[in-house]
Write a protein that holds these residues in place. Structure first.
Motif, PDB file in Angstrom:
ATOM      1  N   THR A  32       0.831  -1.199   0.000  1.00  0.00           N
ATOM      2  CA  THR A  32       0.000   0.000   0.000  1.00  0.00           C
ATOM      3  C   THR A  32       0.866   1.249   0.000  1.00  0.00           C
ATOM      4  O   THR A  32       0.579   2.201  -0.721  1.00  0.00           O
ATOM      5  CB  THR A  32      -0.914   0.025   1.229  1.00  0.00           C
ATOM      6  OG1 THR A  32      -0.622  -1.079   2.054  1.00  0.00           O
ATOM      7  CG2 THR A  32      -2.347  -0.026   0.810  1.00  0.00           C
ATOM      8  N   ARG A  62      -5.660  -5.481  -4.573  1.00  0.00           N
ATOM      9  CA  ARG A  62      -6.063  -5.494  -3.163  1.00  0.00           C
ATOM     10  C   ARG A  62      -5.712  -4.175  -2.489  1.00  0.00           C
ATOM     11  O   ARG A  62      -6.519  -3.589  -1.768  1.00  0.00           O
ATOM     12  CB  ARG A  62      -5.354  -6.638  -2.430  1.00  0.00           C
ATOM     13  CG  ARG A  62      -5.946  -8.010  -2.698  1.00  0.00           C
ATOM     14  CD  ARG A  62      -5.291  -9.050  -1.799  1.00  0.00           C
ATOM     15  NE  ARG A  62      -3.889  -9.256  -2.150  1.00  0.00           N
ATOM     16  CZ  ARG A  62      -3.435 -10.298  -2.826  1.00  0.00           C
ATOM     17  NH1 ARG A  62      -4.264 -11.228  -3.264  1.00  0.00           N
ATOM     18  NH2 ARG A  62      -2.157 -10.424  -3.087  1.00  0.00           N
ATOM     19  N   ARG A  65      -8.108  -1.448  -3.279  1.00  0.00           N
ATOM     20  CA  ARG A  65      -9.374  -1.525  -2.555  1.00  0.00           C
ATOM     21  C   ARG A  65      -9.222  -1.035  -1.120  1.00  0.00           C
ATOM     22  O   ARG A  65     -10.074  -0.331  -0.594  1.00  0.00           O
ATOM     23  CB  ARG A  65      -9.906  -2.958  -2.581  1.00  0.00           C
ATOM     24  CG  ARG A  65     -11.086  -3.109  -3.520  1.00  0.00           C
ATOM     25  CD  ARG A  65     -11.494  -4.556  -3.644  1.00  0.00           C
ATOM     26  NE  ARG A  65     -10.380  -5.367  -4.171  1.00  0.00           N
ATOM     27  CZ  ARG A  65     -10.412  -6.683  -4.290  1.00  0.00           C
ATOM     28  NH1 ARG A  65     -11.468  -7.350  -3.914  1.00  0.00           N
ATOM     29  NH2 ARG A  65      -9.377  -7.334  -4.794  1.00  0.00           N
ATOM     30  N   MET A  66      -8.109  -1.404  -0.515  1.00  0.00           N
ATOM     31  CA  MET A  66      -7.869  -0.933   0.849  1.00  0.00           C
ATOM     32  C   MET A  66      -7.761   0.588   0.888  1.00  0.00           C
ATOM     33  O   MET A  66      -8.364   1.245   1.730  1.00  0.00           O
ATOM     34  CB  MET A  66      -6.579  -1.527   1.409  1.00  0.00           C
ATOM     35  CG  MET A  66      -6.573  -3.034   1.487  1.00  0.00           C
ATOM     36  SD  MET A  66      -5.091  -3.632   2.327  1.00  0.00           S
ATOM     37  CE  MET A  66      -5.263  -2.885   3.950  1.00  0.00           C
ATOM     38  N   GLU A  68      -8.849   2.689  -1.235  1.00  0.00           N
ATOM     39  CA  GLU A  68     -10.117   3.312  -1.577  1.00  0.00           C
ATOM     40  C   GLU A  68     -11.016   3.388  -0.339  1.00  0.00           C
ATOM     41  O   GLU A  68     -11.583   4.435  -0.035  1.00  0.00           O
ATOM     42  CB  GLU A  68     -10.801   2.498  -2.666  1.00  0.00           C
ATOM     43  CG  GLU A  68     -11.330   3.329  -3.804  1.00  0.00           C
ATOM     44  CD  GLU A  68     -12.189   2.490  -4.718  1.00  0.00           C
ATOM     45  OE1 GLU A  68     -11.950   1.272  -4.825  1.00  0.00           O
ATOM     46  OE2 GLU A  68     -13.118   3.064  -5.322  1.00  0.00           O
ATOM     47  N   SER A  69     -11.091   2.278   0.345  1.00  0.00           N
ATOM     48  CA  SER A  69     -11.985   2.264   1.500  1.00  0.00           C
ATOM     49  C   SER A  69     -11.414   3.075   2.663  1.00  0.00           C
ATOM     50  O   SER A  69     -12.134   3.487   3.559  1.00  0.00           O
ATOM     51  CB  SER A  69     -12.271   0.823   1.935  1.00  0.00           C
ATOM     52  OG  SER A  69     -11.122   0.269   2.516  1.00  0.00           O
ATOM     53  N   ALA A  70     -10.129   3.334   2.606  1.00  0.00           N
ATOM     54  CA  ALA A  70      -9.531   4.196   3.622  1.00  0.00           C
ATOM     55  C   ALA A  70      -9.654   5.667   3.228  1.00  0.00           C
ATOM     56  O   ALA A  70      -9.256   6.555   3.965  1.00  0.00           O
ATOM     57  CB  ALA A  70      -8.068   3.837   3.832  1.00  0.00           C
ATOM     58  N   GLY A  71     -10.201   5.901   2.016  1.00  0.00           N
ATOM     59  CA  GLY A  71     -10.375   7.276   1.580  1.00  0.00           C
ATOM     60  C   GLY A  71      -9.099   7.945   1.121  1.00  0.00           C
ATOM     61  O   GLY A  71      -9.002   9.161   1.075  1.00  0.00           O
TER      62      GLY A  71
END
Lengths: 165, 165
Positions: A32, A62, A65-66, A68-71
């Motif tokens: 990440t 992956r 997506r992480m 993205e969901s963490a903004g």
DNA sequence: CCGTATCCTGATAGATACTG
DNA sequence: CAGTATCTATCAGGATACGG
């Protein structure tokens, strides 16, 4: 040489109350970080992330997506001639605020880890002056651990920690 | 909004040449960060690390070895009354230079992750002013991604990358 | 109290293969 | 080219147990 702490001396200090833990949790893992770095370098397309980070496609998927969901990242559709619409990836403003983190890491790594010449140089666009990450308070800059004190943000009664879980 | 890059546009940019990757490699994992954080808070004894990070003893043990071999932490013997000599753990100066990294992470986490009040406040010792991590170049401060340019540090011949690995 | 070795589980990364 | 599902190997982390 270290933080003056009322902290270390007082009872348990749980990891779950610390932002470091949360950040590591949210940003997840090594890949990440590499992906975010690439975002700062201007990369927006999936395969470029794969190529330039050296991370496998599934891992990038992956990570995205992480993030993205963490903004931290948003998908921004783009369209090449004769291709269909695809997703590009871009930092949100929250993501951009990770700049000090990344830069601080790079700085440290360049100083203590790289054997040869630093792989990249960051300069202010106009002046060309090298960019640094600094720890400072208002006017005062370049503070070290010794100049810094850690405090709890005025818990209602500081005396004996009654209200604290 | 992002780095002007000659970089992203040019060929492969491999992760192994990037400090971020090296740092992540050297510092390893989540627990290592938590341990370093604790060092900054003044913790020096093994069990205190265990208690205050919420990480298991073996994990702390491993983290310490990684940090030691990365030159971030040194063992410093200490002796309590009636006990035998033990190892304390302390940041090296290299370790202390991780302050911006940690602080930047905390700052970001406090801003974007914590729901309630920030768990800790960092202030300059004398003035009591809040400490911030800033990205700046010499006099100019508070630069954002848009103000920053990434350059290669004058590789011998920039043309076609012949001398590079 | 301090610290590590061992074993086991879950998370994470790569290879492969498949869809649009 | 742009992704994702699956499957497997590897690694980080906890529990336990044990030595100084």
């Amino acid at each position: 040489m270290k933080f003056e702490n009322r902290l270390a001396d007082r009872g348990r200090w749980r990891a779950d109350r610390c932002s470091i833990a949360s950040v590591l949790e949210a940003l997840g893992t090594r890949t990440t970080f590499l992906v975010v770095r690439e975002c700062f370098y201007g990369t927006t397309r999936f395969d470029d992330f794969v190529d330039r980070t050296g991370v496998s496609a599934p891992a990038v998927s992956r990570a995205m997506r992480m993030l993205e969901s963490a903004g931290v990242v948003v998908r921004v559709p783009y369209q090449d001639e004769g291709s269909r619409v695809r997703d590009g990836y871009q930092l949100t403003s929250a993501g951009e605020d990770l700049l000090p983190v990344l830069l601080a890491m790079i700085q440290w790594g360049d100083t203590y880890l790289q054997e040869a010449t630093p792989p990249l140089v960051f300069v202010e666009r106009n002046s060309g002056r090298p960019v640094k990450v600094r720890v400072s308070a208002d006017g005062l800059d370049d503070l070290g651990p010794a100049d810094i004190e850690v405090r709890r943000p005025v818990p209602r009664d500081l005396g004996q920690q009654t209200t604290r879980s």
